[in-house]
Every structure is written in structure tokens, then in C-alpha cells.
Design an enzyme around this catalytic site. Sequence first.
Site, PDB file in Angstrom:
ATOM      1  CG  ASN A 155      43.766  37.638  68.209  1.00  0.00           C
ATOM      2  OD1 ASN A 155      44.255  38.518  68.729  1.00  0.00           O
ATOM      3  ND2 ASN A 155      43.705  37.036  67.434  1.00  0.00           N
ATOM      4  CG  ASP A 171      37.822  30.960  66.984  1.00  0.00           C
ATOM      5  OD1 ASP A 171      38.577  30.316  67.760  1.00  0.00           O
ATOM      6  OD2 ASP A 171      37.248  32.145  68.219  1.00  0.00           O
ATOM      7  CE  LYS A 202      48.521  44.092  47.226  1.00  0.00           C
ATOM      8  NZ  LYS A 202      48.881  44.967  46.103  1.00  0.00           N
ATOM      9  CG  PHE A 227      44.288  32.379  79.194  1.00  0.00           C
ATOM     10  CD1 PHE A 227      45.383  31.371  79.489  1.00  0.00           C
ATOM     11  CD2 PHE A 227      44.462  34.189  79.837  1.00  0.00           C
ATOM     12  CE1 PHE A 227      45.897  31.569  80.225  1.00  0.00           C
ATOM     13  CE2 PHE A 227      45.447  34.102  80.499  1.00  0.00           C
ATOM     14  CZ  PHE A 227      46.211  33.341  80.876  1.00  0.00           C
ATOM     15  CE  LYS A 240      35.163  30.513  75.947  1.00  0.00           C
ATOM     16  NZ  LYS A 240      36.280  31.335  75.626  1.00  0.00           N
ATOM     17  CE  LYS A 299      37.236  25.797  74.420  1.00  0.00           C
ATOM     18  NZ  LYS A 299      38.025  26.667  72.754  1.00  0.00           N
TER      19      LYS A 299
HETATM   20  O1  C5P Z   1      36.143  28.506  72.895  1.00  0.00           O
HETATM   21  P1  C5P Z   1      37.351  29.966  72.616  1.00  0.00           P
HETATM   22  O2  C5P Z   1      37.983  29.758  71.579  1.00  0.00           O
HETATM   23  O3  C5P Z   1      36.673  31.044  73.109  1.00  0.00           O
HETATM   24  O4  C5P Z   1      38.232  29.762  73.883  1.00  0.00           O
HETATM   25  C1  C5P Z   1      38.956  30.400  73.986  1.00  0.00           C
HETATM   26  C2  C5P Z   1      40.487  29.400  74.647  1.00  0.00           C
HETATM   27  O5  C5P Z   1      41.227  28.173  73.375  1.00  0.00           O
HETATM   28  C3  C5P Z   1      42.013  30.047  74.743  1.00  0.00           C
HETATM   29  O6  C5P Z   1      42.673  29.065  75.840  1.00  0.00           O
HETATM   30  C4  C5P Z   1      42.339  29.779  73.474  1.00  0.00           C
HETATM   31  O7  C5P Z   1      43.926  29.587  73.057  1.00  0.00           O
HETATM   32  C5  C5P Z   1      41.806  28.426  73.069  1.00  0.00           C
HETATM   33  N1  C5P Z   1      41.408  27.874  71.254  1.00  0.00           N
HETATM   34  C6  C5P Z   1      42.103  26.882  70.926  1.00  0.00           C
HETATM   35  N2  C5P Z   1      41.755  26.571  69.623  1.00  0.00           N
HETATM   36  C7  C5P Z   1      41.094  27.464  69.298  1.00  0.00           C
HETATM   37  C8  C5P Z   1      40.740  28.390  69.637  1.00  0.00           C
HETATM   38  C9  C5P Z   1      41.054  29.151  70.443  1.00  0.00           C
HETATM   39  O8  C5P Z   1      43.130  26.094  71.481  1.00  0.00           O
HETATM   40  N3  C5P Z   1      40.244  27.293  68.151  1.00  0.00           N
END
Ligand code: C5P
Length: 401
Positions: A210, A279, A289, A323, A337, A341
Amino acid sequence: MNSLKNKNIVIGVCGGIAIYKVLDAISRLRKAEANVHVIMTKDAQEFIKPLTFMTMSNNPVHLDIFDPVDERFVEHIHLAKIADAILIAPATANTIAKIANGFADNLLTATVLATKAPVILAPGMNSNMLNNPATIQNLEVLKSRSFKFLSTNSGFLACGDYGDGRMAEGIEIYNYLDEFFTKKDLAGMKVLVSAGPTIAPIDPVRYITNHSSGKMGYAIAKRAKYRGAEVVLLAGKLSIEAEGIDNVIRVDTADEMFEAAKEIYPDVDAVIMSAAVSDYKLENVYEDKMKKTGDDLSLKLIRTPDILKYLGEHKTKQILVGFAAETKDLHHYAKAKIESKNLDFIVANNVKSKDAGFGHDTNIAEIIFENGENIQLPKMQKVELADIILDNIKNLYKEID
Ligand code: C5P
């Protein structure tokens, strides 16, 4: 928090070729609203005219003990008194030797002898001069007397040699002084900051990622360090240097970031997950390759571990900050979130808005707390936002303590 604002920095400039870097340092210090007062030795004036330093510092340049800029003052005593710090750059072998032996034979050495302010030296000289036992001994004497040093870098030297002795760059001088004057209000805290993007490899040459640059996370890590915290920076593929952060753990994938975070987590007081973690990853990464064919291609993606969610579920004492980089329904997604979380607060930013989010030096964010309270922040530098995030962590930390 601008630690340098209104600070009186007396800069003693000696006659060394690295003198040009001092102009860059002065420019940065002035942008940070510090008052810069330059003293030049006689030899320094052979390299660059005082006019240049006068213009850059926006102050008269002090040259001679017997020819003061302001007749009302005994110049070296006055400069010694007003200084919040004295920086000597480039600190030549000659001036280092004089200071180590208590000489006061010119305006600079007399000012150093008369001051109670901290004195910081940025040596710059040929490697043989630097490694000469006389210089080594003089530097040791000064270290034992609490003089501070900006270490030299290795590389190409103006005289044509390669080796140690290059004076620190303007940005390094500026960063040193910024850190030096920052109040250590986070001393005793250990924080883990994640930054940048992770990647999901497709094959040995391709990957999915990204636009995250790591600037936000780096700003948090830097400010936390300047404010006295012990910092671990868990870095994905940053597009910037993590300059000045000693403990950087570099990872590529979300799985690697997960493993590293799990290991460090029990030891830290706060975690700030500003990384843009992938994600999804490929179910099966190609070992070789991939070759193109005439057909379209589908890749099966599977979920990566949600690192922050795991940390939230295993929280003991830690303050957890997440974030939320969104492109719509910011508030709604961010609030969800916090709960899912188990966060203390979340920093939400709309990555679609102008001058905010990925790659920019500025950000526009909203901080939303666990109890529903929120702070809507205007556009600001990422370092300023970093300080606000750290202020809020500090408040929560005090409550726990
Ligand atoms: O749910 P989402 O991925 O959008 O949440 C974003 C937050 O979760 C950010 O702080 C990111 O660093 C963290 N994150 C994480 N593990 C992931 C994806 C996102 O810790 N696989």
C-alpha cells in the site's frame, strides 16, 4: 512542542572545510525560531565571510574580543551568559586542543571557558588528525569534563582521503539540538511503534502493498525518543530513513510483524500501531517467478493475523493506540475498531483528503477515546500530531501509575 523556540544557541565556527554544513544547521535552527549567535575564529573567516553567517543567523557575527559588536558588553562574558548551549562546528583539532587545555586566546575559547552552559562539539577533520594520540587524549579530557559530542561520520574527506572525520551533517546537528532541548517527560516509559506498510509477496519478484510511507510512525518514534522514552520501532518497508532511532526491527510481511510484536509486547508500556498492515496475503506464494500466459489470472488471498486485535486480547498493563486510515464513514469505522481491538484510543484520518495521510508531512486527524470522547484536530505537521498522541498516552499512563 518546539523545544528550540527562543533558545540562544551560540555557534563557534572554526576554520575547517566542513564549515559549509554549519549554514544548513543555522537555517534549520532559525526555522525552529532559535536565536543563533555566531562566533567565528580568524581561520574560519578565511573559508567563508562573516557576512554569510550574519545573513543566515540574522544577527551580528562576533569576531574579536577587542572589537565587540556591542560596546556595552564584555563580549565573551555576555555570550557565555546568554547561551542556552554552545555548539562548536566544525570543532577543529586546534580548537579542541585549546579548550582541553583551558586556553582563552580568542573570543571563542574565552567564551567556552567562561560559560556554564552545555558545550557541544561537532568535530570535523582529516582521519589522521582525528586519530592522532594528541587529539584522542584531548577529546577524552573534554568527555571527562562533560562536554558533549556529535560523532563524526566516515566517508570521502575533502582532502581526498577516505576515512573517519567527516563532520555531522546540518540535519544531524539540528536533530541533536532538538533532542537535547526536548523535555524528557516520557522518561521511564517503553513504547513500541509500528510504521510503514507490510508486503504480501506473490512470487520472488512481485508483491502487494500500500502507499504508506512510514512518516507518521517515524514521527511518533522520534518524538517519543526525544521525550525520553525507550523506543522500539517495528518497521515495514519504509520509504524514509529511520534516522536517530537506535532500536529498529525491520520486517517485510504482516506475519513477521505479528511475531515481532508478540515478542516485545510483554515488556512495553504502550503500543502505537501506525503501520498499514496488509489485511490479506496469498494463500500460496509462488516459489519461482510466475510466467505470463494468455489467460487472466486470479490469486487467492487469505487473511493475515490482526496484530492489534491480538494485542488487545492479551492486554495487561499496556496502553494501546490504533490508527484508522479510511476513505469514508471515518467516525463510524474508527469507533467500531476501538471496541473490537480493545484500544484506549484511535487516531482516525481520511487518507483521501488533501495534504493528509500517506506520504504527506502533514495530517488531519481525529482522536477518538474508548469512552466516546473525541478531539477533532486541524491540519498539522506529523511531528505535531505525534506529540499530541504522546501527550494523551502520557495522561493515561499517569492514571495507571
Ligand atoms: O481494522 P483495521 O485493519 O482497519 O485497523 C487498523 C489498525 O489496526 C491500525 O492501527 C493497524 O496498524 C492495525 N492492524 C493490525 N493488524 C492488521 C491490520 C491492521 O494490527 N492485520
